[in-house]
Design an enzyme around this catalytic site. Sequence first.
Site, PDB file in Angstrom:
ATOM      1  N   CYS A  88       0.709  -1.164   0.133  1.00  0.00           N
ATOM      2  CA  CYS A  88      -0.319  -0.033  -0.055  1.00  0.00           C
ATOM      3  C   CYS A  88       0.809   1.130   0.019  1.00  0.00           C
ATOM      4  O   CYS A  88       1.337   1.790   0.936  1.00  0.00           O
ATOM      5  CB  CYS A  88      -0.862   0.020   1.138  1.00  0.00           C
ATOM      6  SG  CYS A  88      -2.108  -1.381   1.293  1.00  0.00           S
ATOM      7  N   ALA A  89       1.327   1.600  -1.078  1.00  0.00           N
ATOM      8  CA  ALA A  89       2.666   2.373  -1.086  1.00  0.00           C
ATOM      9  C   ALA A  89       2.566   3.896  -1.462  1.00  0.00           C
ATOM     10  O   ALA A  89       3.498   4.559  -0.736  1.00  0.00           O
ATOM     11  CB  ALA A  89       3.477   1.873  -2.343  1.00  0.00           C
ATOM     12  N   PRO A 142       2.030   7.871  -0.658  1.00  0.00           N
ATOM     13  CA  PRO A 142       2.747   8.541  -1.773  1.00  0.00           C
ATOM     14  C   PRO A 142       3.999   8.104  -1.851  1.00  0.00           C
ATOM     15  O   PRO A 142       5.023   8.600  -2.671  1.00  0.00           O
ATOM     16  CB  PRO A 142       2.597   9.923  -1.233  1.00  0.00           C
ATOM     17  CG  PRO A 142       2.454   9.680   0.124  1.00  0.00           C
ATOM     18  CD  PRO A 142       1.838   8.525   0.498  1.00  0.00           C
ATOM     19  N   GLY A 143       4.346   6.922  -1.034  1.00  0.00           N
ATOM     20  CA  GLY A 143       5.995   6.479  -1.472  1.00  0.00           C
ATOM     21  C   GLY A 143       6.779   6.752  -0.388  1.00  0.00           C
ATOM     22  O   GLY A 143       8.255   6.620  -0.427  1.00  0.00           O
ATOM     23  N   GLY A 144       6.515   7.289   0.653  1.00  0.00           N
ATOM     24  CA  GLY A 144       7.260   7.638   1.747  1.00  0.00           C
ATOM     25  C   GLY A 144       8.260   6.725   2.246  1.00  0.00           C
ATOM     26  O   GLY A 144       9.762   6.647   2.257  1.00  0.00           O
ATOM     27  N   LYS A 145       7.588   5.480   2.330  1.00  0.00           N
ATOM     28  CA  LYS A 145       8.407   4.362   3.204  1.00  0.00           C
ATOM     29  C   LYS A 145       8.971   3.499   1.966  1.00  0.00           C
ATOM     30  O   LYS A 145       9.931   2.873   2.236  1.00  0.00           O
ATOM     31  CB  LYS A 145       7.416   3.350   3.890  1.00  0.00           C
ATOM     32  CG  LYS A 145       6.791   4.036   4.875  1.00  0.00           C
ATOM     33  CD  LYS A 145       6.008   3.276   5.769  1.00  0.00           C
ATOM     34  CE  LYS A 145       5.102   3.880   6.993  1.00  0.00           C
ATOM     35  NZ  LYS A 145       4.171   4.830   6.159  1.00  0.00           N
ATOM     36  N   ASP A 147      -5.177  -4.090  -6.325  1.00  0.00           N
ATOM     37  CA  ASP A 147      -5.640  -4.114  -5.045  1.00  0.00           C
ATOM     38  C   ASP A 147      -4.883  -5.213  -4.260  1.00  0.00           C
ATOM     39  O   ASP A 147      -4.563  -6.249  -4.704  1.00  0.00           O
ATOM     40  CB  ASP A 147      -6.991  -4.815  -5.167  1.00  0.00           C
ATOM     41  CG  ASP A 147      -7.674  -5.346  -3.855  1.00  0.00           C
ATOM     42  OD1 ASP A 147      -7.342  -4.949  -2.803  1.00  0.00           O
ATOM     43  OD2 ASP A 147      -8.714  -5.982  -3.940  1.00  0.00           O
ATOM     44  N   ASP A 180       1.382  -1.448   4.852  1.00  0.00           N
ATOM     45  CA  ASP A 180       0.998  -0.260   5.400  1.00  0.00           C
ATOM     46  C   ASP A 180      -0.524  -0.026   5.161  1.00  0.00           C
ATOM     47  O   ASP A 180      -0.694   0.978   4.305  1.00  0.00           O
ATOM     48  CB  ASP A 180       2.074   0.913   4.948  1.00  0.00           C
ATOM     49  CG  ASP A 180       1.820   2.069   5.867  1.00  0.00           C
ATOM     50  OD1 ASP A 180       1.206   2.110   6.939  1.00  0.00           O
ATOM     51  OD2 ASP A 180       2.529   3.180   5.176  1.00  0.00           O
ATOM     52  N   CYS A 235      -1.292   3.759  11.198  1.00  0.00           N
ATOM     53  CA  CYS A 235      -1.025   5.114  11.747  1.00  0.00           C
ATOM     54  C   CYS A 235      -2.377   5.324  12.654  1.00  0.00           C
ATOM     55  O   CYS A 235      -2.901   6.422  12.380  1.00  0.00           O
ATOM     56  CB  CYS A 235      -0.959   5.993  10.701  1.00  0.00           C
ATOM     57  SG  CYS A 235      -1.983   6.308   9.357  1.00  0.00           S
TER      58      CYS A 235
HETATM   59  C1  LIG Z   1      -1.361   4.471   4.997  1.00  0.00           C
HETATM   60  S1  LIG Z   1      -1.246   4.977   3.319  1.00  0.00           S
HETATM   61  C2  LIG Z   1       0.263   4.149   2.721  1.00  0.00           C
HETATM   62  C3  LIG Z   1       1.330   5.201   2.864  1.00  0.00           C
HETATM   63  C4  LIG Z   1       2.667   4.935   2.182  1.00  0.00           C
HETATM   64  N1  LIG Z   1       3.136   3.724   2.879  1.00  0.00           N
HETATM   65  C5  LIG Z   1       3.751   5.845   2.597  1.00  0.00           C
HETATM   66  O1  LIG Z   1       4.831   5.583   3.543  1.00  0.00           O
HETATM   67  O2  LIG Z   1       3.991   6.876   1.989  1.00  0.00           O
HETATM   68  C6  LIG Z   1      -2.301   3.414   2.470  1.00  0.00           C
HETATM   69  C7  LIG Z   1      -2.310   3.383   0.891  1.00  0.00           C
HETATM   70  O3  LIG Z   1      -3.148   2.363   0.580  1.00  0.00           O
HETATM   71  C8  LIG Z   1      -3.528   2.569  -0.332  1.00  0.00           C
HETATM   72  N2  LIG Z   1      -4.804   1.416  -0.727  1.00  0.00           N
HETATM   73  C9  LIG Z   1      -5.948   1.532   0.098  1.00  0.00           C
HETATM   74  N3  LIG Z   1      -6.301   0.204  -0.099  1.00  0.00           N
HETATM   75  C10 LIG Z   1      -5.580  -0.696  -0.987  1.00  0.00           C
HETATM   76  C11 LIG Z   1      -5.484  -1.771  -1.425  1.00  0.00           C
HETATM   77  N4  LIG Z   1      -6.625  -2.655  -1.282  1.00  0.00           N
HETATM   78  N5  LIG Z   1      -4.613  -2.125  -2.250  1.00  0.00           N
HETATM   79  C12 LIG Z   1      -3.564  -1.410  -2.350  1.00  0.00           C
HETATM   80  N6  LIG Z   1      -3.440  -0.216  -1.816  1.00  0.00           N
HETATM   81  C13 LIG Z   1      -4.437   0.217  -0.984  1.00  0.00           C
HETATM   82  C14 LIG Z   1      -4.325   3.943  -0.164  1.00  0.00           C
HETATM   83  O4  LIG Z   1      -4.685   4.376  -1.455  1.00  0.00           O
HETATM   84  C15 LIG Z   1      -3.106   4.735   0.474  1.00  0.00           C
HETATM   85  O5  LIG Z   1      -2.462   5.199  -0.590  1.00  0.00           O
END
Ligand SMILES: C[S@@+](CC[C@H](N)C(=O)[O-])C[C@H]1O[C@@H](n2cnc3c(N)ncnc32)[C@H](O)[C@@H]1O
Length: 491
Positions: free
Chosen positions: A284-285, A287-290, A332, A353, A406
């Site tokens: 769940c990447a 905006p790509g911080g991690k 997904d 995440d 979070c």
């Molecule tokens: C907590 S944020 C991730 C923050 C990211 N890891 C970072 O450090 O920048 C969760 C992300 O998961 C995405 N998301 C939600 N449901 C998802 C799914 N079923 N499959 C993949 N990504 C999903 C959201 O759109 C969101 O961008």
Amino acid sequence: MTRKPSQRPASPPRSRDTRLSTLHLAPESLGFALDCAAQAVGAVRQGAALPAALHSIFMSFPEGVATSSRGAVQDIAYRTMRRLGTAEWLAAKLVRKAPPSHVAHVLACAFALLIDEASNAAYAPFTVVDQAVNAIGARREYAFAKGLTNAVLRTFLRERDGLLGDAQKDAVAHWNYPVWWIDAVRKAWPDAWQDMLAAGNSQGPLTLRVNARRSTVDAYLQTLREHQISATQAGQHAVRLDTPMPVDRIPGFNEGVVSVQDAGAQLAAQLLGVQDGMRVLDACAAPGGKTGHLLELADIDLIALESDATRARRIGENLQRLGLSAHVRIGDAGSPEQWHDAADPPFDRILADVPCSASGIVRRHPDIRWLRRASDIPALVEEQRRILEALWPRVKPGGELLYVTCSIFPEEGELQAQWFGNRHADAVRLDAPGQMLPEAFGAPARGAEGGAASEARHDAAAKAEVTATVFPVPDRTADHDGFFYARFQKR
Ligand SMILES: C[S@@+](CC[C@H](N)C(=O)[O-])C[C@H]1O[C@@H](n2cnc3c(N)ncnc32)[C@H](O)[C@@H]1O
């Protein structure tokens, strides 16, 4: 900047009150900022996220909005989110008949500036009153409410102490969170709930992550000193600035030497312990911080998966600034057949995440509390489980999955980790911080109930013993947001 009738946006943003007449206010005036901030508050009250609402409002001015004016609008809108409970209580107390929503939102913004004595330096009280009256008068359909606005705000200034004292007796006005949220935090953290709610009403610090490929914390601190910027180390790669500043003024930011990332969020990549040559999934990447942090730590083969195509674009932008790359895929995480061939090798590491309530990061996103509903939590818990279940078979034997939220709600944290551990006999729970409560206001370091004993099999008996984290968080003095971390190794 003043919009002429012919310049109305063709399709006003969803969040915007479509009944608003053309605005005739100088864009550099406080009245203009109050009007725009009030529209943003109205949009949040209708369910829009604050950043999106502000973006829509700024985009509705074909001639653009100057950076300084945007800054003022954002500042007022964010302050209002942190004071909305008190501001709405005051409006209800002082206005006998509920005014039109735009008038109510201008009043809320004005109250937010007047309540907070610290903001009086930036916004002199009588100027706030005059400019709020101007903002109301600038909309011909609400001009009738100028007198009311003036009277209500002046009454507040006269009776400020008594009114604010009375407001303290109302939980929402006192804490500035919805009742369900206050109750949930109190129930989950009976010893810490007040500190936690208060912490969420502060502004988080600006914390940077030093790109390990480009510099070290010591070398970067020296660079900051040369620029007369004071800062302290706040984690293995984390540096906290004493005073926040726009990113384009941060030395090395545009060149990818540093990124903005909370100290608590920086633990994710560290906990995954990536090494050269590993196959890694960031599930769940955006905006790509991690993602960026993982790539800074080792030469890995990384898939950055994200379900939201618009958000996924930001992964590429962030990596480009860092000069790093990953295989970005839209899909997904709960449906691996969309992005992972059954014949493809499994992953050495998976970062999950997952989407969550974001209740741990409210100080940076103060609108979240007003947008979430109590019923969102069980729905999120289900979604998190669906994603975890789909990802676990993709971890290779001996590989690891890191579950991250979070959130400060145990349903999305320790209870979820226990549910997962109970379902999977092949999941060994490793050391991780468990629940990290937000640490502003010098709150004591709390690992909370949740960290797992090293290598302990996470069965029912072991769980009963687990009461405190054993994972050494790199710097306990770091001021960080609230996170939950659980790490599982596949037998
Ligand atoms: C907590 S944020 C991730 C923050 C990211 N890891 C970072 O450090 O920048 C969760 C992300 O998961 C995405 N998301 C939600 N449901 C998802 C799914 N079923 N499959 C993949 N990504 C999903 C959201 O759109 C969101 O961008």
